[in-house]
Design a protein around this motif. Structure first.
Motif, PDB file in Angstrom:
ATOM      1  N   VAL A 159     -12.661 -19.245  -6.666  1.00  0.00           N
ATOM      2  CA  VAL A 159     -11.946 -20.572  -6.300  1.00  0.00           C
ATOM      3  C   VAL A 159     -11.127 -21.138  -7.241  1.00  0.00           C
ATOM      4  CG1 VAL A 159     -12.333 -22.858  -5.265  1.00  0.00           C
ATOM      5  CG2 VAL A 159     -13.331 -20.908  -4.341  1.00  0.00           C
ATOM      6  N   LEU A 160     -11.468 -20.934  -8.609  1.00  0.00           N
ATOM      7  CA  LEU A 160     -10.702 -21.800  -9.580  1.00  0.00           C
ATOM      8  C   LEU A 160      -9.494 -21.117 -10.315  1.00  0.00           C
ATOM      9  CD1 LEU A 160     -13.325 -23.722 -11.613  1.00  0.00           C
ATOM     10  CD2 LEU A 160     -12.000 -24.433  -9.557  1.00  0.00           C
ATOM     11  N   THR A 161      -9.640 -19.555  -9.851  1.00  0.00           N
ATOM     12  CA  THR A 161      -8.735 -18.898 -10.774  1.00  0.00           C
ATOM     13  C   THR A 161      -7.828 -18.177  -9.551  1.00  0.00           C
ATOM     14  OG1 THR A 161      -9.865 -16.793 -10.449  1.00  0.00           O
ATOM     15  CG2 THR A 161     -10.192 -17.835 -12.431  1.00  0.00           C
ATOM     16  N   GLY A 162      -8.108 -18.220  -8.198  1.00  0.00           N
ATOM     17  CA  GLY A 162      -7.557 -17.504  -7.160  1.00  0.00           C
ATOM     18  C   GLY A 162      -7.328 -16.108  -7.359  1.00  0.00           C
ATOM     19  N   GLU A 163      -8.043 -15.361  -8.477  1.00  0.00           N
ATOM     20  CA  GLU A 163      -7.877 -13.934  -8.476  1.00  0.00           C
ATOM     21  C   GLU A 163      -8.496 -13.270  -7.549  1.00  0.00           C
ATOM     22  OE1 GLU A 163      -5.503 -12.406 -11.150  1.00  0.00           O
ATOM     23  OE2 GLU A 163      -4.889 -14.625 -10.664  1.00  0.00           O
ATOM     24  N   ALA A 164      -8.227 -12.078  -7.275  1.00  0.00           N
ATOM     25  CA  ALA A 164      -8.661 -11.374  -6.395  1.00  0.00           C
ATOM     26  C   ALA A 164      -9.784 -10.364  -6.793  1.00  0.00           C
ATOM     27  CB  ALA A 164      -7.642 -10.376  -5.557  1.00  0.00           C
ATOM     28  N   ILE A 165     -10.828  -9.941  -5.998  1.00  0.00           N
ATOM     29  CA  ILE A 165     -11.756  -8.851  -6.274  1.00  0.00           C
ATOM     30  C   ILE A 165     -11.737  -7.706  -5.546  1.00  0.00           C
ATOM     31  CG2 ILE A 165     -13.324 -10.641  -7.428  1.00  0.00           C
ATOM     32  CD1 ILE A 165     -15.175 -10.199  -4.748  1.00  0.00           C
ATOM     33  N   SER A 166     -11.936  -6.577  -6.081  1.00  0.00           N
ATOM     34  CA  SER A 166     -11.829  -5.561  -5.332  1.00  0.00           C
ATOM     35  C   SER A 166     -13.064  -5.230  -4.239  1.00  0.00           C
ATOM     36  CB  SER A 166     -12.002  -4.366  -6.218  1.00  0.00           C
ATOM     37  OG  SER A 166     -13.064  -4.260  -6.864  1.00  0.00           O
ATOM     38  N   ALA A 167     -12.889  -4.256  -3.289  1.00  0.00           N
ATOM     39  CA  ALA A 167     -13.860  -4.030  -2.384  1.00  0.00           C
ATOM     40  C   ALA A 167     -15.155  -3.861  -3.265  1.00  0.00           C
ATOM     41  CB  ALA A 167     -13.511  -2.918  -1.676  1.00  0.00           C
ATOM     42  N   GLN A 168     -15.103  -2.830  -4.321  1.00  0.00           N
ATOM     43  CA  GLN A 168     -16.207  -2.277  -5.114  1.00  0.00           C
ATOM     44  C   GLN A 168     -17.083  -3.626  -5.895  1.00  0.00           C
ATOM     45  OE1 GLN A 168     -18.212   0.000  -5.421  1.00  0.00           O
ATOM     46  NE2 GLN A 168     -16.985   1.585  -4.145  1.00  0.00           N
ATOM     47  N   GLU A 169     -16.115  -4.528  -6.437  1.00  0.00           N
ATOM     48  CA  GLU A 169     -16.698  -5.674  -6.880  1.00  0.00           C
ATOM     49  C   GLU A 169     -17.412  -6.607  -5.572  1.00  0.00           C
ATOM     50  OE1 GLU A 169     -14.425  -7.488 -10.243  1.00  0.00           O
ATOM     51  OE2 GLU A 169     -13.064  -6.643  -8.868  1.00  0.00           O
ATOM     52  N   ALA A 170     -16.642  -6.602  -4.608  1.00  0.00           N
ATOM     53  CA  ALA A 170     -17.260  -7.221  -3.473  1.00  0.00           C
ATOM     54  C   ALA A 170     -18.615  -6.720  -2.977  1.00  0.00           C
ATOM     55  CB  ALA A 170     -16.361  -7.363  -2.529  1.00  0.00           C
ATOM     56  N   TYR A 171     -18.542  -5.674  -3.084  1.00  0.00           N
ATOM     57  CA  TYR A 171     -20.000  -4.775  -2.395  1.00  0.00           C
ATOM     58  C   TYR A 171     -20.817  -5.179  -3.666  1.00  0.00           C
ATOM     59  CZ  TYR A 171     -23.112  -1.236  -1.080  1.00  0.00           C
ATOM     60  OH  TYR A 171     -24.241  -0.528  -0.397  1.00  0.00           O
ATOM     61  N   GLN A 172     -20.526  -5.225  -4.817  1.00  0.00           N
ATOM     62  CA  GLN A 172     -21.825  -5.410  -5.853  1.00  0.00           C
ATOM     63  C   GLN A 172     -21.993  -6.898  -5.885  1.00  0.00           C
ATOM     64  OE1 GLN A 172     -19.462  -4.295  -9.629  1.00  0.00           O
ATOM     65  NE2 GLN A 172     -19.722  -2.265  -9.240  1.00  0.00           N
ATOM     66  N   HIS A 173     -21.318  -7.712  -5.394  1.00  0.00           N
ATOM     67  CA  HIS A 173     -21.730  -9.098  -5.235  1.00  0.00           C
ATOM     68  C   HIS A 173     -22.340  -9.538  -3.895  1.00  0.00           C
ATOM     69  CE1 HIS A 173     -19.114  -9.325  -8.824  1.00  0.00           C
ATOM     70  NE2 HIS A 173     -18.349 -10.111  -8.371  1.00  0.00           N
ATOM     71  N   ASN A 174     -22.597  -8.535  -3.201  1.00  0.00           N
ATOM     72  CA  ASN A 174     -23.471  -8.787  -1.972  1.00  0.00           C
ATOM     73  C   ASN A 174     -22.387  -9.500  -0.849  1.00  0.00           C
ATOM     74  OD1 ASN A 174     -25.581  -7.302  -2.407  1.00  0.00           O
ATOM     75  ND2 ASN A 174     -26.461  -9.224  -3.422  1.00  0.00           N
ATOM     76  N   LEU A 175     -21.056  -9.357  -0.978  1.00  0.00           N
ATOM     77  CA  LEU A 175     -20.113  -9.966  -0.027  1.00  0.00           C
ATOM     78  C   LEU A 175     -19.915  -9.261   1.135  1.00  0.00           C
ATOM     79  CD1 LEU A 175     -18.156 -12.356   0.581  1.00  0.00           C
ATOM     80  CD2 LEU A 175     -16.351 -10.718  -0.755  1.00  0.00           C
ATOM     81  N   ILE A 176     -19.982  -7.886   1.107  1.00  0.00           N
ATOM     82  CA  ILE A 176     -19.602  -6.990   2.278  1.00  0.00           C
ATOM     83  C   ILE A 176     -20.594  -5.987   2.388  1.00  0.00           C
ATOM     84  CG2 ILE A 176     -17.182  -7.310   1.773  1.00  0.00           C
ATOM     85  CD1 ILE A 176     -16.868  -4.709   0.363  1.00  0.00           C
ATOM     86  N   ASN A 177     -20.755  -5.365   3.619  1.00  0.00           N
ATOM     87  CA  ASN A 177     -22.076  -4.479   3.795  1.00  0.00           C
ATOM     88  C   ASN A 177     -21.807  -2.940   3.453  1.00  0.00           C
ATOM     89  OD1 ASN A 177     -21.992  -6.671   6.204  1.00  0.00           O
ATOM     90  ND2 ASN A 177     -23.858  -5.934   6.077  1.00  0.00           N
TER      91      ASN A 177
END
Ligand code: CO8
Length: 257
Positions: A159-177
């Motif tokens: 939220v503070l940087t506005g930078e994107a994360i990849s699908a792999q990072e999102a998966y590692q962060h439990n954001l996606i299934n």
């Protein structure tokens, strides 16, 4: 002739809403949000549909709220756009929602995915809350849902940087299934939807409500919702069918009653 902003596809018990504003990367203008809320409500009351998918194209899920519609707006004019009502209508959808994400899920696009119960992504998906780069902050749940999904430290960085994360990072962060190759992401979302559609629909909705409340409520209050829904299901035909089928060693036939 104007193109439809969203397209509805129905395959057995699965309804898919395709965002269809490719020239503007599916930017969520008020008209787009209105069409999306209408489509979701239509599928929500459709007796043949048990699970709903929201999909973009393989290039973009949605690049956020429409910046052109907001650029010159005052707070009152922003309010008058009425977009909050569209988001609230989407939040009231009662059937499981799956986001099928490929390419950019930025700003309101990321928040739209976060509004869904499950997220299936392609390897090319990117998630971001880039609002800070525009001098604003997320306004449709980004600071709240993202924080609950991936924790305060990772959410704060996004939220503070506005930078994107990849699908792999999102998966590692439990954001996606799931993360799958781009050719597969929509089929994978549909397979997941079909699997859930095979389950007894009333129990699915009760379970969904309990999990969603669990995110918002205290443990004690969440347990109460679970207990109430658990007991209510003993008044459904599908509970009798599910248990009898098990005892009779045959597959169950759920009717949604
Ligand atoms: N709004 C309006 N138009 C957009 C948007 C957008 N969010 N994103 C892309 N477009 C348009 C571009 O202006 C361009 O149009 P044109 O061809 O007419 O110039 C077209 O789509 C293609 O875009 P690009 O040329 O920029 O494509 P690139 O592949 O070079 O870049 C990016 C893709 C990186 C996704 C880039 O388009 C981008 O950064 N877009 C903006 C992303 C962004 O900042 N999103 C956050 C918006 S703010 C928000 O979502 C707040 C939500 C609050 C909701 C509150 C409700 C109550």
């Amino acid at each position: 002739m104007t193109e439809e902003l969203v397209l509805i596809e129905k395959e057995n018990a699965v309804g898919t809403v395709h965002l269809n504003r490719p020239d503007k990367l599916n930017a969520l203008s008020p008209a787009m949000l209105s069409a999306l809320a209408d489509a979701l409500e239509q599928l929500d009351v459709d007796k043949d549909i048990r699970v709903i998918i929201i999909a973009g194209s393989s290039n973009v899920f949605a690049a956020g709220a429409d910046i052109e519609a907001m650029a010159k707006a005052s707070p009152l004019e922003m309010k008058a756009l009425g977009t909050r009502d569209y988001w609230l209508r989407m939040r009231r959808i009662d059937k499981p929602l799956i986001a099928a994400v490929s390419g950019y899920a930025f700003g309101g696009g990321c928040e739209l995915a976060l509004q869904c119960d499950l997220i299936v992504a392609s390897e090319t998906a990117q998630f971001a809350q880039p609002e800070i780069k525009l001098g604003i902050i997320p306004g449709a749940g980004g600071t709240q849902r993202l924080t609950k999904a991936i924790g305060p430290y990772r959410a704060m960085e996004m939220v503070l940087t506005g930078e994107a994360i990849s699908a792999q990072e999102a998966y590692q962060h439990n954001l996606i299934n799931r993360v799958v190759p781009v050719e597969r992401y929509l089929d994978e979302a549909k397979e997941l939807a079909r699997l859930i559609a095979e389950r007894p629909p009333v129990a699915v909705r009760m379970a969904r409500e309990a999990v969603r409340r669990g995110v918002e409520y205290t443990l004690t209050d969440g347990m109460e919702v679970e207990r109430r829904n658990f007991l209510l299901l003993f008044d459904t035909d599908d509970q009798a069918e599910g248990m009898n089928a098990f005892l009779e060693k045959r597959p169950p036939e759920f009717k949604g009653e």
